[in-house]
Structure formats: structure tokens, C-alpha cells
Design a protein around this motif. Structure first.
Motif, PDB file in Angstrom:
ATOM      1  N   VAL A 186       0.845  -1.187   0.000  1.00  0.00           N
ATOM      2  CA  VAL A 186       0.000   0.000   0.000  1.00  0.00           C
ATOM      3  C   VAL A 186       0.885   1.243   0.000  1.00  0.00           C
ATOM      4  CG1 VAL A 186      -1.874   1.221   1.153  1.00  0.00           C
ATOM      5  CG2 VAL A 186      -1.728  -1.277   1.309  1.00  0.00           C
ATOM      6  N   LYS A 187       0.525   2.207  -0.811  1.00  0.00           N
ATOM      7  CA  LYS A 187       1.332   3.414  -0.972  1.00  0.00           C
ATOM      8  C   LYS A 187       1.101   4.372   0.191  1.00  0.00           C
ATOM      9  CE  LYS A 187       2.685   6.794  -4.490  1.00  0.00           C
ATOM     10  NZ  LYS A 187       2.392   7.320  -5.853  1.00  0.00           N
ATOM     11  N   THR A 188       1.858   4.178   1.254  1.00  0.00           N
ATOM     12  CA  THR A 188       1.790   5.033   2.436  1.00  0.00           C
ATOM     13  C   THR A 188       3.169   5.605   2.722  1.00  0.00           C
ATOM     14  OG1 THR A 188       2.310   3.220   3.956  1.00  0.00           O
ATOM     15  CG2 THR A 188      -0.025   3.572   3.409  1.00  0.00           C
ATOM     16  N   ASP A 189       3.228   6.558   3.629  1.00  0.00           N
ATOM     17  CA  ASP A 189       4.527   7.107   4.033  1.00  0.00           C
ATOM     18  C   ASP A 189       5.391   6.033   4.683  1.00  0.00           C
ATOM     19  OD1 ASP A 189       3.769   9.581   3.089  1.00  0.00           O
ATOM     20  OD2 ASP A 189       3.218  10.383   5.050  1.00  0.00           O
ATOM     21  N   THR A 190       4.759   5.154   5.442  1.00  0.00           N
ATOM     22  CA  THR A 190       5.503   4.072   6.095  1.00  0.00           C
ATOM     23  C   THR A 190       6.107   3.132   5.070  1.00  0.00           C
ATOM     24  OG1 THR A 190       4.070   4.178   8.040  1.00  0.00           O
ATOM     25  CG2 THR A 190       5.315   2.152   7.712  1.00  0.00           C
ATOM     26  N   MET A 191       5.335   2.780   4.046  1.00  0.00           N
ATOM     27  CA  MET A 191       5.863   1.932   2.983  1.00  0.00           C
ATOM     28  C   MET A 191       6.995   2.644   2.254  1.00  0.00           C
ATOM     29  SD  MET A 191       6.022  -0.816   1.164  1.00  0.00           S
ATOM     30  CE  MET A 191       4.584  -1.831   1.496  1.00  0.00           C
ATOM     31  N   GLY A 192       6.835   3.943   2.017  1.00  0.00           N
ATOM     32  CA  GLY A 192       7.882   4.703   1.358  1.00  0.00           C
ATOM     33  C   GLY A 192       9.178   4.696   2.144  1.00  0.00           C
ATOM     34  N   ALA A 193       9.064   4.846   3.471  1.00  0.00           N
ATOM     35  CA  ALA A 193      10.259   4.829   4.317  1.00  0.00           C
ATOM     36  C   ALA A 193      10.900   3.452   4.323  1.00  0.00           C
ATOM     37  CB  ALA A 193       9.885   5.240   5.738  1.00  0.00           C
ATOM     38  N   TYR A 194      10.083   2.416   4.308  1.00  0.00           N
ATOM     39  CA  TYR A 194      10.590   1.047   4.277  1.00  0.00           C
ATOM     40  C   TYR A 194      11.349   0.773   2.978  1.00  0.00           C
ATOM     41  CZ  TYR A 194      10.401  -4.058   3.820  1.00  0.00           C
ATOM     42  OH  TYR A 194      10.709  -5.381   3.613  1.00  0.00           O
ATOM     43  N   LEU A 195      10.770   1.179   1.867  1.00  0.00           N
ATOM     44  CA  LEU A 195      11.431   0.986   0.576  1.00  0.00           C
ATOM     45  C   LEU A 195      12.724   1.788   0.496  1.00  0.00           C
ATOM     46  CD1 LEU A 195       8.293   1.108  -1.741  1.00  0.00           C
ATOM     47  CD2 LEU A 195       9.655  -0.916  -1.174  1.00  0.00           C
ATOM     48  N   GLN A 196      12.717   2.993   1.083  1.00  0.00           N
ATOM     49  CA  GLN A 196      13.925   3.808   1.096  1.00  0.00           C
ATOM     50  C   GLN A 196      15.027   3.140   1.915  1.00  0.00           C
ATOM     51  OE1 GLN A 196      14.440   6.930  -0.648  1.00  0.00           O
ATOM     52  NE2 GLN A 196      16.483   6.148  -0.162  1.00  0.00           N
ATOM     53  N   SER A 197      14.634   2.520   3.041  1.00  0.00           N
ATOM     54  CA  SER A 197      15.640   1.840   3.867  1.00  0.00           C
ATOM     55  C   SER A 197      16.232   0.639   3.128  1.00  0.00           C
ATOM     56  CB  SER A 197      15.029   1.387   5.192  1.00  0.00           C
ATOM     57  OG  SER A 197      14.106   0.327   5.013  1.00  0.00           O
ATOM     58  N   LEU A 198      15.383  -0.089   2.394  1.00  0.00           N
ATOM     59  CA  LEU A 198      15.889  -1.194   1.583  1.00  0.00           C
ATOM     60  C   LEU A 198      16.835  -0.688   0.502  1.00  0.00           C
ATOM     61  CD1 LEU A 198      12.737  -3.462   1.022  1.00  0.00           C
ATOM     62  CD2 LEU A 198      14.607  -3.807   2.634  1.00  0.00           C
ATOM     63  N   LEU A 227      -3.823   2.147  -3.047  1.00  0.00           N
ATOM     64  CA  LEU A 227      -3.954   3.420  -2.346  1.00  0.00           C
ATOM     65  C   LEU A 227      -4.660   3.163  -1.017  1.00  0.00           C
ATOM     66  CD1 LEU A 227      -5.166   5.699  -5.290  1.00  0.00           C
ATOM     67  CD2 LEU A 227      -2.836   5.472  -4.380  1.00  0.00           C
ATOM     68  N   PRO A 228      -4.316   3.907   0.035  1.00  0.00           N
ATOM     69  CA  PRO A 228      -4.993   3.716   1.321  1.00  0.00           C
ATOM     70  C   PRO A 228      -6.507   3.793   1.202  1.00  0.00           C
ATOM     71  CG  PRO A 228      -3.095   5.150   1.602  1.00  0.00           C
ATOM     72  CD  PRO A 228      -3.251   4.933   0.124  1.00  0.00           C
ATOM     73  N   GLU A 229      -6.998   4.660   0.338  1.00  0.00           N
ATOM     74  CA  GLU A 229      -8.440   4.831   0.168  1.00  0.00           C
ATOM     75  C   GLU A 229      -9.105   3.565  -0.377  1.00  0.00           C
ATOM     76  OE1 GLU A 229      -6.428   8.577   0.507  1.00  0.00           O
ATOM     77  OE2 GLU A 229      -6.109   6.929  -0.910  1.00  0.00           O
ATOM     78  N   GLU A 230      -8.356   2.773  -1.128  1.00  0.00           N
ATOM     79  CA  GLU A 230      -8.921   1.537  -1.669  1.00  0.00           C
ATOM     80  C   GLU A 230      -9.116   0.497  -0.562  1.00  0.00           C
ATOM     81  OE1 GLU A 230      -7.430   1.432  -6.273  1.00  0.00           O
ATOM     82  OE2 GLU A 230      -5.851   1.258  -4.752  1.00  0.00           O
ATOM     83  N   ILE A 231      -8.192   0.472   0.389  1.00  0.00           N
ATOM     84  CA  ILE A 231      -8.357  -0.418   1.542  1.00  0.00           C
ATOM     85  C   ILE A 231      -9.525   0.071   2.392  1.00  0.00           C
ATOM     86  CG2 ILE A 231      -7.202  -1.502   3.478  1.00  0.00           C
ATOM     87  CD1 ILE A 231      -5.884  -1.962   0.688  1.00  0.00           C
ATOM     88  N   ALA A 232      -9.596   1.389   2.573  1.00  0.00           N
ATOM     89  CA  ALA A 232     -10.648   1.986   3.403  1.00  0.00           C
ATOM     90  C   ALA A 232     -12.031   1.703   2.832  1.00  0.00           C
ATOM     91  CB  ALA A 232     -10.429   3.486   3.520  1.00  0.00           C
ATOM     92  N   GLU A 233     -12.145   1.661   1.523  1.00  0.00           N
ATOM     93  CA  GLU A 233     -13.449   1.407   0.901  1.00  0.00           C
ATOM     94  C   GLU A 233     -13.949   0.004   1.245  1.00  0.00           C
ATOM     95  OE1 GLU A 233     -16.798   2.588  -0.807  1.00  0.00           O
ATOM     96  OE2 GLU A 233     -15.030   3.874  -0.572  1.00  0.00           O
ATOM     97  N   LEU A 234     -13.037  -0.962   1.251  1.00  0.00           N
ATOM     98  CA  LEU A 234     -13.419  -2.320   1.643  1.00  0.00           C
ATOM     99  C   LEU A 234     -13.859  -2.356   3.103  1.00  0.00           C
ATOM    100  CD1 LEU A 234     -13.664  -5.370   1.305  1.00  0.00           C
ATOM    101  CD2 LEU A 234     -11.182  -5.534   1.688  1.00  0.00           C
TER     102      LEU A 234
END
Length: 261
Positions: A186-198, A227-234
Motif C-alpha cells: 500500500v502506498k503510504t509514508d511508512t511503505m515509502g520509508a521502508y522501501l527507502q531503507s531497503l 492506495l490507502p483509500e482503496e483499503i478503506a473502501e473495503l
């Protein structure tokens, strides 16, 4: 869809980890549906646009759980909807040998035990009112573990899936629906930081490590992160009256990555 616009009017919802990412999107979605929404997190995001009622708390600390529930009950009443979204991992990459007892304990507390404690605090009032919905936000990692970087997290989420099913078997006959939702990437800031650390540790670009991660999941046919909104819709659907016969399931929302049904 207009007739469903305010279908949660009169409902009180608690979204843990609800100030950013998936949790924030879920909180906003429930607000749009008419619910009164309380969110928790360790720290306030400093966002003036946060529309939910915020309670700062660390739910990995047992004493914090009852405090939060008492405050909500005193200010708003009994909780109708609980979305256990808190989770994450601070464990290092490197596989099994890199994980200490502390890493395992931290990931289990954040991704499993904190949900169990908040459920334990809220279930009695749901039982008394003979209704309620509990959603556990799990992860595709609980089904397809990434041992190199998220081993302890994956084990904790797999346990959460099993626990969620067990809870549904016990409490659905009492009018309480319980389900899990397992997002993939999911495209979140946390995922972005994780990918950056990798990227930083491997010396490869963020784009390359992102593609590697998608490949490690067996490929993502959708070709992108959610997108976070797609998870939220479910989640918005699952907590609504329209999902009145849905309980005891784990919804995988991963763009087609999971190779099984």
C-alpha cells in the motif's frame, strides 16, 4: 450509492493507528458514512485537518487500553465499530539470525497482543448491546511471509488471522461480526520509508527494490501498490449493514498477488 452515504449515522467507531496511512483513510471513510470516529496513535500527527477525535496512547502498554476505552465511553458512549489497524515492524532485515527476543516480542506486542487487549476491553459492551463489528487489519505477509525483512511481523500477522477467525466463531452467535483485511503493498509514508531503507542498505534504487518486493510476492498483476483509500473502501463496506452476513473471513486486497484463491 447515494442511499448509502450516511449509513453509519449514530454509530461510534474506534480506529487504532488512525492518524496516518491506511488508518487515516479508514477513519475518514467512516466519517463520510456518518459515524462518530475516535482514533488513537502514539503521537498526534500535527495535522489541523484531522477530523476524528484523537486520543494519544501506546496500546502495546497494557494499562493504556482500559484508559482509552473509559475515555471513549465517558465522552461518547459504547463502541459499535472497532478497527484494529495498529501494526508495523521495527525489526532489522537479515532473516532469522538477525532477530533477537526483543524484536520478536516488539512485533508480537504491536501486531497481535495490542489487538487482543483492545478487543478484550470492548467486547463486553458489544455483547451487552448484542451487536458490533470488529475488523483486524492484517497483511498479505501473514500468508506470504517475506523472511528476509519482515519475518517476525509476518508471524505476528499470521497469528492475528487465526485469532480473528477464532474470535468470530465465539462471538458471531452473540451478534458480533469479526473479520480481517489483509492488504498487500500500500502506498503510504511508512511503505515509502521502508522501501527507502531497503534502497539505502542494498545500494539499489527505490524503483528497483519496489519491483523486487513485488516479484517476491509472486508479482502484482495490477502493476502498482494500492492506495490507502482503496483499503478503506473495503473496510467501509465490511462495517456497514450491507455486510450483515459477512463474518469470520480474511479479505485479501493485494492487486492479485496472492497465487491461491
Amino acid at each position: 450509492m447515494e442511499k448509502f452515504a450516511k449509513e453509519l449515522t449514530g454509530k461510534l467507531a474506534l480506529v487504532t493507528g488512525g492518524t496516518k496511512g491506511i488508518g487515516r483513510a479508514i477513519a475518514d471513510r467512516l466519517l463520510e458514512a456518518g459515524a462518530t470516529v475516535v482514533v488513537t496513535a502514539r503521537n498526534h500527527p500535527g495535522d489541523e485537518n484531522l477530523k476524528s477525535y484523537f486520543i494519544p496512547t501506546d496500546l502495546t502498554i497494557p494499562s493504556e487500553t482500559d484508559k482509552v476505552v473509559r475515555e471513549i465511553n465517558k465522552k461518547f458512549g459504547t463502541i459499535d465499530i472497532l478497527v484494529n489497524n495498529m501494526g508495523g515492524s521495527t525489526s532489522p532485515s537479515g532473516g532469522f539470525a538477525a532477530l533477537t527476543d526483543e524484536h520478536w516480542e516488539n512485533d508480537l506486542q504491536l501486531n497481535l497482543q495490542s489487538s487482543i487487549r483492545i478487543d478484550r476491553a470492548i467486547l463486553p459492551q458489544m455483547v451487552e448491546q448484542k451487536g458490533g463489528v470488529i475488523i483486524h487489519i492484517s497483511s498479505l505477509s501473514g500468508i506470504l511471509p517475506l523472511y528476509e525483512s519482515l519475518g517476525a511481523y509476518a508471524v505476528a500477522k499470521a497469528a492475528l488471522n487465526n485469532y480473528s477467525k477464532s474470535l468470530s466463531k465465539e462471538f458471531t452467535p452473540r451478534g458480533i461480526r469479526v473479520a480481517a483485511v489483509s492488504p498487500g503493498m500500500v502506498k503510504t509514508d511508512t511503505m515509502g520509508a521502508y522501501l527507502q531503507s531497503l534502497s539505502d542498505t542494498s545500494g539499489r534504487s527505490v524503483e528497483e527494490v519496489t519491483q523486487d518486493l513485488m516479484t517476491s510476492l509472486g508479482g502484482v498483476p495490477m502493476g502498482r501498490m494500492a492506495l490507502p483509500e482503496e483499503i478503506a473502501e473495503l473496510v467501509g463496506f465490511l462495517v456497514s449493514p450491507r455486510a450483515s452476513y459477512i463474518t469470520g473471513v480474511n479479505y485479501i486486497i493485494d492487486g492479485g498477488a496472492n497465487p491461491s484463491f
